[in-house]
Design an enzyme around this catalytic site. Structure first.
Site, PDB file in Angstrom:
ATOM      1  N   SER A   1       0.856  -1.190   0.000  1.00 18.79           N
ATOM      2  CA  SER A   1       0.000   0.000   0.000  1.00 18.79           C
ATOM      3  C   SER A   1       0.888   1.235   0.000  1.00 18.79           C
ATOM      4  CB  SER A   1      -0.870   0.014   1.259  1.00 18.79           C
ATOM      5  OG  SER A   1      -1.442   1.300   1.461  1.00 18.79           O
TER       6      SER A   1
ATOM      7  N   TYR B   1      -1.175  -0.691  10.345  1.00 21.68           N
ATOM      8  CA  TYR B   1      -1.429  -1.033   8.930  1.00 21.68           C
ATOM      9  C   TYR B   1      -0.223  -0.615   8.079  1.00 21.68           C
ATOM     10  CZ  TYR B   1      -3.705  -1.173   4.332  1.00 21.68           C
ATOM     11  OH  TYR B   1      -4.023  -1.441   3.019  1.00 21.68           O
TER      12      TYR B   1
HETATM   13  N1  LIG Z   1      -8.766  -0.561  -1.283  1.00 21.14           N
HETATM   14  C1  LIG Z   1      -7.734   0.204  -1.048  1.00 21.14           C
HETATM   15  O1  LIG Z   1      -7.849   1.439  -1.019  1.00 21.14           O
HETATM   16  C2  LIG Z   1      -6.375  -0.384  -0.827  1.00 21.14           C
HETATM   17  C3  LIG Z   1      -5.261   0.455  -0.889  1.00 21.14           C
HETATM   18  C4  LIG Z   1      -3.995  -0.078  -0.682  1.00 21.14           C
HETATM   19  C5  LIG Z   1      -3.838  -1.421  -0.427  1.00 21.14           C
HETATM   20  N2  LIG Z   1      -4.944  -2.222  -0.356  1.00 21.14           N
HETATM   21  C6  LIG Z   1      -4.721  -3.649  -0.079  1.00 21.14           C
HETATM   22  O2  LIG Z   1      -5.278  -4.411  -1.129  1.00 21.14           O
HETATM   23  C7  LIG Z   1      -5.728  -5.678  -0.632  1.00 21.14           C
HETATM   24  C8  LIG Z   1      -7.178  -5.903  -1.037  1.00 21.14           C
HETATM   25  O3  LIG Z   1      -7.958  -4.876  -0.479  1.00 21.14           O
HETATM   26  P1  LIG Z   1      -9.474  -4.612  -0.884  1.00 21.14           P
HETATM   27  O4  LIG Z   1      -9.667  -3.153  -0.820  1.00 21.14           O
HETATM   28  O5  LIG Z   1      -9.822  -5.362  -2.094  1.00 21.14           O
HETATM   29  O6  LIG Z   1     -10.184  -5.241   0.400  1.00 21.14           O
HETATM   30  P2  LIG Z   1     -11.537  -6.054   0.581  1.00 21.14           P
HETATM   31  O7  LIG Z   1     -11.894  -5.915   2.019  1.00 21.14           O
HETATM   32  O8  LIG Z   1     -12.529  -5.675  -0.461  1.00 21.14           O
HETATM   33  O9  LIG Z   1     -11.076  -7.546   0.291  1.00 21.14           O
HETATM   34  C9  LIG Z   1     -10.193  -8.200   1.142  1.00 21.14           C
HETATM   35  C10 LIG Z   1     -10.505  -9.684   1.111  1.00 21.14           C
HETATM   36  O10 LIG Z   1      -9.576 -10.362   1.940  1.00 21.14           O
HETATM   37  C11 LIG Z   1     -10.268 -11.401   2.626  1.00 21.14           C
HETATM   38  N3  LIG Z   1      -9.553 -11.770   3.841  1.00 21.14           N
HETATM   39  C12 LIG Z   1      -9.419 -11.056   4.979  1.00 21.14           C
HETATM   40  N4  LIG Z   1      -8.737 -11.770   5.888  1.00 21.14           N
HETATM   41  C13 LIG Z   1      -8.424 -12.953   5.303  1.00 21.14           C
HETATM   42  C14 LIG Z   1      -7.717 -14.096   5.744  1.00 21.14           C
HETATM   43  N5  LIG Z   1      -7.213 -14.166   6.988  1.00 21.14           N
HETATM   44  N6  LIG Z   1      -7.579 -15.136   4.888  1.00 21.14           N
HETATM   45  C15 LIG Z   1      -8.109 -15.083   3.629  1.00 21.14           C
HETATM   46  N7  LIG Z   1      -8.781 -14.007   3.167  1.00 21.14           N
HETATM   47  C16 LIG Z   1      -8.937 -12.962   3.992  1.00 21.14           C
HETATM   48  C17 LIG Z   1     -11.632 -10.790   2.915  1.00 21.14           C
HETATM   49  O11 LIG Z   1     -12.602 -11.779   3.216  1.00 21.14           O
HETATM   50  C18 LIG Z   1     -11.908 -10.032   1.624  1.00 21.14           C
HETATM   51  O12 LIG Z   1     -12.577 -10.827   0.674  1.00 21.14           O
HETATM   52  C19 LIG Z   1      -5.501  -5.639   0.872  1.00 21.14           C
HETATM   53  O13 LIG Z   1      -4.279  -6.269   1.170  1.00 21.14           O
HETATM   54  C20 LIG Z   1      -5.415  -4.161   1.174  1.00 21.14           C
HETATM   55  O14 LIG Z   1      -4.670  -3.900   2.340  1.00 21.14           O
HETATM   56  C21 LIG Z   1      -6.202  -1.743  -0.566  1.00 21.14           C
END
Ligand SMILES: NC(=O)c1ccc[n+]([C@@H]2O[C@H](COP(=O)([O-])OP(=O)(O)OC[C@H]3O[C@@H](n4cnc5c(N)ncnc54)[C@H](O)[C@@H]3O)[C@@H](O)[C@H]2O)c1
Length: 250
Positions: free
Chosen positions: A141, A156
């Site tokens: 991130s 985080y």
């Molecule tokens: N959305 C953003 O703005 C953003 C920005 C930077 C980084 N990220 C990173 O991108 C990745 C995806 O984020 P997103 O926004 O799609 O989130 P999201 O919440 O839509 O999806 C995350 C998924 O991970 C699954 N998950 C959580 N814990 C788990 C575990 N222990 N085992 C297996 N699955 C698990 C959840 O059930 C969910 O389906 C994450 O690592 C997040 O930190 C997101």
């Protein structure tokens, strides 16, 4: 068709508007057979049903549990016979301020991102070595670089910085085996990770800091994952690709 006849395992790929599912869809459009691993089997099965093409796989598993990670790779291999791409996407965020971070939140946030990435990588690498190569894409991130502050707290930011360091070490150690490891660093992307906690006012404030004047979309992150997974990136390893509309320019 950038991933024709390839196979991929994507963790945390069941969330409807998430980065993992957008990546799974794009990979599938490019000829890849995709296994999605997520916490809830029914939700994961529903996600897989919506993927273009046939032969995809839903796997229930928790990336924090080593045995689940090993089983997930075994299930993918049983179904596909090979594993070309691992996307360590599962992650959870938390906005707690520094003095409020409690042990269980710290463990949850650190573990899903970092321990999960370690365990899944350990599970996938032996097969990739056997095959003569592979691509690992880790979801970090912008918080790893800029200290977060929008929604992710210090824990985080630390988790995502750990993923970044881990990616570079993996790239160094696995280079001789033709296994590439790269990190993607998105800024705020419109998904459900904040559980609706970003208010319209917060959103406007965030947009004001983005030179491109908008929040990113999940398919824009998926495009980057596709590049890193494919042979277009055959000499790219240990890199970090920032996706942020110009809001964090080094
Ligand atoms: N959305 C953003 O703005 C953003 C920005 C930077 C980084 N990220 C990173 O991108 C990745 C995806 O984020 P997103 O926004 O799609 O989130 P999201 O919440 O839509 O999806 C995350 C998924 O991970 C699954 N998950 C959580 N814990 C788990 C575990 N222990 N085992 C297996 N699955 C698990 C959840 O059930 C969910 O389906 C994450 O690592 C997040 O930190 C997101």
């Amino acid at each position: 068709m950038l991933l024709k006849d390839r196979t991929a395992l994507i963790t945390g790929g069941a969330s409807k508007r998430g980065l993992g599912l957008a990546t799974a869809k794009l990979f599938a459009e490019h000829g890849c057979r995709v296994a999605i691993m997520d916490l809830d089997l029914k939700v994961t099965q529903d996600a897989v049903v919506g993927l273009p093409g046939a032969g995809h796989l839903a796997i229930q598993g928790n990336v924090v549990i080593k045995a689940d990670c090993e089983r997930a790779v075994a299930e993918a291999l049983a179904a596909f016979g090979r594993l070309d791409v691992l996307v360590n996407n599962a992650g959870v965020t938390s906005p707690l301020r520094l003095l409020d971070v409690d042990p269980s939140t710290y463990e949850r946030v650190m573990d899903v991102s970092m321990r999960g990435t370690l365990y899944m990588t350990q599970a996938a690498v032996p097969q990739m070595k056997k095959q003569g190569g592979g691509s690992i894409v880790n979801m970090s991130s912008v918080s790893a670089k800029n200290g977060g502050g929008v929604f992710g707290g210090s824990h985080y930011c630390a988790a995502k910085a750990a993923v970044l360091g881990f990616t570079k070490a993996t790239a160094r150690e696995m280079g001789p085996f033709n296994i590439r490891a790269n990190a993607i660093l998105p800024s705020m992307i419109a998904t459900d990770i904040t559980g609706g906690a970003v208010t319209p006012e917060m959103r406007e404030k965030i947009i004001a800091t983005v030179p491109m004047g908008r929040i990113g979309d999940a398919h824009e992150v998926a495009g980057c994952a596709l590049f890193l997974a494919s042979d277009l990136a055959s000499y790219v390893t240990g890199s970090e690709i920032e996706i942020n509309g110009g809001s964090h320019i080094n």
